[in-house]
Design a protein around this motif. Sequence first.
Motif, mmCIF file in Angstrom:
data_model
loop_
_atom_site.group_PDB
_atom_site.id
_atom_site.type_symbol
_atom_site.label_atom_id
_atom_site.label_comp_id
_atom_site.label_asym_id
_atom_site.label_seq_id
_atom_site.Cartn_x
_atom_site.Cartn_y
_atom_site.Cartn_z
ATOM 1 N N CYS A 18 -14.038 -3.845 12.997
ATOM 2 C CA CYS A 18 -12.808 -4.529 12.942
ATOM 3 C C CYS A 18 -12.707 -5.990 12.175
ATOM 4 O O CYS A 18 -11.649 -6.685 12.647
ATOM 5 N N GLY A 19 -13.702 -5.931 11.464
ATOM 6 C CA GLY A 19 -13.845 -7.353 10.807
ATOM 7 C C GLY A 19 -14.541 -8.514 11.010
ATOM 8 O O GLY A 19 -14.676 -9.346 10.257
ATOM 9 N N ASP A 20 -15.390 -8.463 12.029
ATOM 10 C CA ASP A 20 -16.273 -9.406 12.474
ATOM 11 C C ASP A 20 -17.617 -9.054 12.356
ATOM 12 O O ASP A 20 -18.252 -8.010 12.970
ATOM 13 N N ALA A 21 -18.321 -9.593 11.430
ATOM 14 C CA ALA A 21 -19.695 -9.293 10.981
ATOM 15 C C ALA A 21 -20.855 -9.932 11.710
ATOM 16 O O ALA A 21 -21.927 -10.087 11.187
ATOM 17 N N PRO A 62 -26.776 -9.611 25.113
ATOM 18 C CA PRO A 62 -25.611 -9.129 24.532
ATOM 19 C C PRO A 62 -25.324 -9.466 23.056
ATOM 20 O O PRO A 62 -25.840 -10.397 22.544
ATOM 21 N N VAL A 63 -24.754 -8.255 22.358
ATOM 22 C CA VAL A 63 -24.578 -8.530 20.988
ATOM 23 C C VAL A 63 -23.540 -9.559 20.586
ATOM 24 O O VAL A 63 -22.404 -9.481 21.253
ATOM 25 N N PRO A 64 -23.557 -10.615 19.753
ATOM 26 C CA PRO A 64 -22.682 -11.595 19.446
ATOM 27 C C PRO A 64 -21.708 -11.246 18.864
ATOM 28 O O PRO A 64 -21.831 -10.447 17.803
ATOM 29 N N TYR A 65 -20.406 -11.684 19.056
ATOM 30 C CA TYR A 65 -19.285 -11.386 18.089
ATOM 31 C C TYR A 65 -18.196 -12.504 18.225
ATOM 32 O O TYR A 65 -18.042 -13.502 19.169
ATOM 33 N N ASP A 66 -17.426 -12.753 17.409
ATOM 34 C CA ASP A 66 -16.409 -13.895 17.209
ATOM 35 C C ASP A 66 -15.062 -13.265 17.097
ATOM 36 O O ASP A 66 -14.650 -12.825 16.066
ATOM 37 N N PRO A 67 -14.262 -13.304 18.441
ATOM 38 C CA PRO A 67 -12.903 -12.744 18.156
ATOM 39 C C PRO A 67 -12.122 -13.431 17.365
ATOM 40 O O PRO A 67 -11.148 -13.016 16.843
ATOM 41 N N ARG A 68 -12.526 -14.479 16.717
ATOM 42 C CA ARG A 68 -11.485 -15.211 15.654
ATOM 43 C C ARG A 68 -11.610 -14.686 14.516
ATOM 44 O O ARG A 68 -10.708 -14.687 13.505
ATOM 45 N N ARG A 69 -12.779 -13.612 14.186
ATOM 46 C CA ARG A 69 -12.883 -13.042 13.011
ATOM 47 C C ARG A 69 -12.256 -11.596 13.014
ATOM 48 O O ARG A 69 -12.200 -10.869 12.047
ATOM 49 N N ARG A 74 -6.150 -9.472 20.122
ATOM 50 C CA ARG A 74 -6.240 -8.829 21.209
ATOM 51 C C ARG A 74 -6.287 -7.418 21.221
ATOM 52 O O ARG A 74 -7.128 -6.687 22.295
ATOM 53 N N ARG A 75 -6.011 -6.434 20.304
ATOM 54 C CA ARG A 75 -6.289 -4.930 20.388
ATOM 55 C C ARG A 75 -8.033 -4.867 20.154
ATOM 56 O O ARG A 75 -8.647 -3.702 20.632
ATOM 57 N N ASP A 76 -8.563 -5.676 19.169
ATOM 58 C CA ASP A 76 -9.919 -5.284 18.751
ATOM 59 C C ASP A 76 -10.735 -5.783 19.714
ATOM 60 O O ASP A 76 -11.818 -5.144 19.975
ATOM 61 N N GLU A 77 -10.608 -6.726 20.544
ATOM 62 C CA GLU A 77 -11.294 -7.159 21.579
ATOM 63 C C GLU A 77 -11.325 -5.967 22.898
ATOM 64 O O GLU A 77 -12.519 -5.787 23.240
ATOM 65 N N LEU A 78 -10.461 -5.312 23.076
ATOM 66 C CA LEU A 78 -10.213 -4.098 23.838
ATOM 67 C C LEU A 78 -11.291 -3.259 23.286
ATOM 68 O O LEU A 78 -12.122 -2.635 23.868
ATOM 69 N N LEU A 79 -11.123 -2.583 22.179
ATOM 70 C CA LEU A 79 -11.802 -1.630 21.359
ATOM 71 C C LEU A 79 -13.424 -2.069 21.450
ATOM 72 O O LEU A 79 -14.356 -1.274 21.552
#
Length: 212
Positions: A18-21, A62-69, A74-79
């Motif tokens: 979804c774009g967040d590496a 927990p695996v880190p992720y950055d919702p800003r990336r 909104r959709r990708d956080e749910l996925l």
Amino acid sequence: MLSAIVHEVAHGWVALRCGDATAKEAGRLTLDPRAHLDGFGSVVLPLVMALLGGPVFAFARPVPYDPRRLRHPRRDELLVALAGPASNVLQALVGALVLRAAWDPLLGAVVSGAAPFEVVSWVVTILSTYVSVNLVLCFFNLIPLPPLDGSKVVLYFLTGDARRAYYQIQQYAMPILVVALYIVPQLLHVDPIGRYLDATAGSLYGLLLGGL
């Protein structure tokens, strides 16, 4: 812990798609346990829970992720949130398929004397436990309290005052879990989380392995 590690890697893999590496850059898209085990959640917590005599579970870091990336936050956080539980369902399905495929050959090996009963029993126990553990991990993580994945699912459907009220409840998430897991069953002899897991994970386990 294998199931929990796959769960966490699934979060990171979907975030990457979804774009967040972030998880990839942190070296967390690997099944190497050293990248995921948590001293408290993987060792201390399950030991303490076992000593207390209640439900026993553990978690990986927990695996880190950055919702800003994320491309569509909104959709990708749910996925990303659903990826972990979905990975547990897939693992349970694989375990059930393997056990069903091996069931007749295993029984035949016992009858013919080609394999000791103890060895076959050990294999069946491992596979059935693998199915059960993954189903419990899936549905436990869908409980709508942080840091569990279900909290992200709930937030997707909330806006305005309802969302703000849910954020206020989040600060009491761990006490609520402790009360539901230990205090309510001991004092009231009612186990709400146990009943929920029986109705969800238990029922699906019966569908997957019923008749064996």
